[in-house]
Design a protein around this motif. Structure first.
Motif, mmCIF file in Angstrom:
data_model
loop_
_atom_site.group_PDB
_atom_site.id
_atom_site.type_symbol
_atom_site.label_atom_id
_atom_site.label_comp_id
_atom_site.label_asym_id
_atom_site.label_seq_id
_atom_site.Cartn_x
_atom_site.Cartn_y
_atom_site.Cartn_z
ATOM 1 N N GLY A 151 0.893 -1.280 0.122
ATOM 2 C CA GLY A 151 0.201 0.084 0.074
ATOM 3 C C GLY A 151 0.994 1.383 -0.041
ATOM 4 O O GLY A 151 0.237 2.337 -0.306
ATOM 5 N N SER A 152 2.026 1.177 0.471
ATOM 6 C CA SER A 152 2.948 2.274 0.460
ATOM 7 C C SER A 152 3.552 2.544 -1.016
ATOM 8 O O SER A 152 4.455 3.358 -1.015
ATOM 9 N N SER A 201 6.451 4.152 4.574
ATOM 10 C CA SER A 201 6.021 2.999 5.155
ATOM 11 C C SER A 201 5.139 3.115 6.577
ATOM 12 O O SER A 201 5.545 3.998 7.453
ATOM 13 N N LYS A 202 4.047 2.770 6.244
ATOM 14 C CA LYS A 202 3.068 2.958 7.460
ATOM 15 C C LYS A 202 3.709 2.562 9.130
ATOM 16 O O LYS A 202 3.637 3.392 9.951
ATOM 17 N N THR A 203 4.311 1.344 8.817
ATOM 18 C CA THR A 203 4.934 0.758 10.163
ATOM 19 C C THR A 203 6.343 1.216 10.450
ATOM 20 O O THR A 203 6.785 1.184 11.555
ATOM 21 N N THR A 206 8.988 -2.378 7.697
ATOM 22 C CA THR A 206 8.965 -3.416 6.605
ATOM 23 C C THR A 206 10.266 -3.567 5.916
ATOM 24 O O THR A 206 10.889 -2.492 5.384
ATOM 25 N N GLU A 348 -6.036 -8.723 -0.515
ATOM 26 C CA GLU A 348 -5.689 -8.628 0.775
ATOM 27 C C GLU A 348 -6.897 -8.435 1.566
ATOM 28 O O GLU A 348 -6.732 -8.673 2.949
HETATM 29 O O1 F6P Z 1 1.986 -6.894 2.529
HETATM 30 C C1 F6P Z 1 1.629 -6.501 4.090
HETATM 31 C C2 F6P Z 1 1.313 -5.152 4.277
HETATM 32 O O2 F6P Z 1 1.288 -4.895 5.564
HETATM 33 C C3 F6P Z 1 0.425 -4.256 3.269
HETATM 34 O O3 F6P Z 1 -0.675 -4.366 4.068
HETATM 35 C C4 F6P Z 1 1.067 -2.998 3.573
HETATM 36 O O4 F6P Z 1 0.451 -2.042 2.405
HETATM 37 C C5 F6P Z 1 2.426 -3.128 3.188
HETATM 38 O O5 F6P Z 1 2.777 -4.513 3.894
HETATM 39 C C6 F6P Z 1 3.545 -2.167 3.587
HETATM 40 O O6 F6P Z 1 3.380 -2.035 4.686
HETATM 41 P P1 F6P Z 1 4.129 -0.714 5.315
HETATM 42 O O7 F6P Z 1 3.579 0.524 4.849
HETATM 43 O O8 F6P Z 1 3.921 -0.662 6.894
HETATM 44 O O9 F6P Z 1 5.632 -0.694 5.006
#
Ligand code: F6P
Length: 540
Positions: A151-152, A201-203, A206, A348
């Motif tokens: 998603g990013s 990156s949301k988290t 990654t 997903e």
């Molecule tokens: O593939 C799993 C996932 O968590 C997706 O839902 C998300 O879009 C992607 O990884 C990237 O995650 P992030 O933006 O935290 O790096």
């Protein structure tokens, strides 16, 4: 009526269809297109080339009601924590809320924060685009590299291509794959002195993104010096502490919130690269388009509600008729990445096998989603769509107008091809028709008999066609929101949580455990013989 009884009724109704075909449905009812198509402004969805009839549609509408689609939709818009397994609200709709109304989460209006980030993004974009926010050497940035995945990446990458006629900012590049080839090939073409890197990156954990971000950081530091890093990096994340630890300046960090799912995040700061490419005004039009679909989804009666109807067609094809895939076929080269984007959005979200309660689902859930733009796909996999043994419902997307006024004849051909494909899938060609054509070409009776079976098209293959005026920022926003809500409608009917993604975790965990084995730092003894054998082959 209970959901299960409605599914039984739908199945019983479909069982009466044996000698009914799309051909006969159209022959019997000259008004079929008018009855089974819906329009909102310039957006039209034609689902008359599906096997739906009035009875089926009535039952499906009842199914949506029995599945509490309206209630769950309202709960989503109201900020209730419908993502129960992650205990989160689902509010991508707040990111494009232009109504002036508050949106409450845990008793707090989130809209001031949404607008604060949008304004900060717009200021940053204006600065980058004008050159006021410059590279370390004082020059304007010519290129922007977005590093992210899933998603990013997919939202920005898909929309950037889709809206290329609106680009008037620096050139955009995307790096997602941990395969070093991706970043190596991308950076090889760029001058670090005028390149801005966005880490999205949301988290901010990654592994692919963090690995690529470190490589990009080295590229900048080694070519321009460590002091240049601050000027050449920006970040988008919900994990502001982790971004700070990476060393990106606070005024270059754009946040979002845990109530924005990764695959629903293009409307948030994740859309920053798109905004840099097309400018804040066009980005706002993109949000306006999505908001118009949100309003329609929230307000329109179910029978005229575009995402609801798309969802019901999906459930009909998947669960009643048993089709396990659907092809998305944009007749628009700039929507080349839409199928990939929809794969994440759809698969997903709805690739799930247990209901919210944890009990197994009662129906088949999300189909395999795939596709390529027309007309290219016609010369690749359409053979199977027309004559293969598997029926794959198709979704065609086409604009009345392209952007290339001087190439209008190309667009006419594009439109003709799009319409021809759905017509061919619907009508097919009978054995008699095939024989008549062969005979007319002067072949002998023996040759006609020999060749005719190869020229038969079974037809009766369902499709939906989505038409809009032109692929503008507004139309693109509206189209994506249509698909988002369609996924929601289907997920709600299946009773699953469309907003978590636990299914991606196991592979991530195993990859982390395997890395030391690939590096030769840990023993693979406990692994199965296949994994051991592959490891030995790859690392010897
Ligand atoms: O593939 C799993 C996932 O968590 C997706 O839902 C998300 O879009 C992607 O990884 C990237 O995650 P992030 O933006 O935290 O790096």
């Amino acid at each position: 009526m209970a959901q299960s009884s409605l599914f039984e009724k739908l199945a019983a109704h479909a069982a009466t269809f044996e000698d009914r075909s799309l051909r006969t449905l159209f022959a019997q009812d000259p008004e079929r297109f008018a009855k089974f198509s819906v329009k909102q402004d310039d957006l039209l969805i034609d689902f008359s080339k599906t096997l739906l009839d009035d009875t089926a549609l009535d039952l499906l509408i009842e199914l949506a009601e029995a599945s509490n689609v309206p209630q769950r939709r309202d709960a989503m818009f109201a900020g209730e924590k419908i993502n129960e397994t992650e205990d989160r609200a689902v509010l991508h709709t707040a990111l494009r809320n232009r109504s002036g109304e508050p949106v409450m989460v845990d008793g707090q209006d989130v809209m001031p924060d949404v607008f604060a980030v949008l304004n900060a993004m717009a200021d940053f974009c204006d600065g980058i685009r004008s050159g006021d926010i410059a590279a370390a050497n004082g020059q304007a940035f010519t290129d922007v590299v977005n590093i992210g995945i899933g998603g990013s990446d997919l939202g920005p990458v898909m929309t950037t291509l889709a809206l290329s006629p609106y680009h008037d900012g620096p050139a955009l590049h995307y790096v997602s794959n941990v395969d070093g080839a991706h970043i190596a090939d991308t950076l090889a073409e760029l001058d670090p002195a005028t390149t801005l890197i966005i880490v999205a990156s949301k988290t901010f954990t990654t592994i692919e993104t963090m690995t690529n971000a470190q490589t990009a950081r080295r590229w900048i530091a080694e070519t321009l010096g460590e002091d240049a890093v601050g000027d050449h990096f920006a970040a988008v994340s919900t994990a502001l502490d982790k971004v700070a630890a990476f060393g990106i300046q606070e005024d270059r960090v754009f946040g979002f919130w845990d109530w924005v799912g990764g695959r629903y995040s293009v409307w948030s700061a994740i859309g920053l690269p798109l905004m840099i490419a097309i400018g804040p005004d066009a980005f706002n039009e993109f949000l306006d388009g999505a908001h118009s679909m949100d309003q329609h989804f929230a307000d329109a009666p179910l029978r005229e509600n575009l995402p609801v109807l798309m969802g019901l067609v999906g459930v009909w094809n998947r669960d009643v008729l048993g089709h396990s895939a659907r092809a998305v076929l944009p007749y628009d080269q700039r929507l080349a990445r839409l199928p990939a984007y929809l794969q994440q959005l759809d698969m997903e979200s709805n690739g799930k096998r247990v209901k919210l309660s944890g009990a197994p689902v009662d129906q088949e859930t999300g189909p395999l989603v795939w596709g390529e733009p027309g007309t290219n796909g016609q010369h690749a996999f359409y053979q199977l769509l027309h004559q293969g043994t598997t029926v794959i419902p198709c979704e065609f997307i086409v604009a009345a107008k392209g952007h290339e006024d001087d190439l209008a004849h190309h667009h006419e051909m594009l439109v003709a091809n799009c319409l021809a494909q759905s017509e061919a899938l619907m009508l097919g060609r009978t054995l008699e028709e095939a024989k008549a054509l062969l005979k007319a070409s002067g072949l002998s009776d023996a040759e006609v008999d020999r060749l005719a079976p190869h020229k038969v098209f079974p037809g009766n293959r369902p499709s939906v066609t989505i038409v809009h005026d032109q692929l503008t920022p507004f139309a693109l926003g509206r189209l994506i929101a249509l698909y988002e809500h369609r996924v929601f409608v289907e997920g709600t009917i299946w009773g699953i949580n469309s907003f978590d993604q636990w299914g991606v975790e196991l592979g991530k965990e195993l990859a982390t455990a395997l890395l030391p084995m690939v590096k030769g730092e840990a023993s693979a003894e406990a692994k199965d013989s296949s994994t051991r054998g592959l490891l030995a082959t790859l690392t010897s």
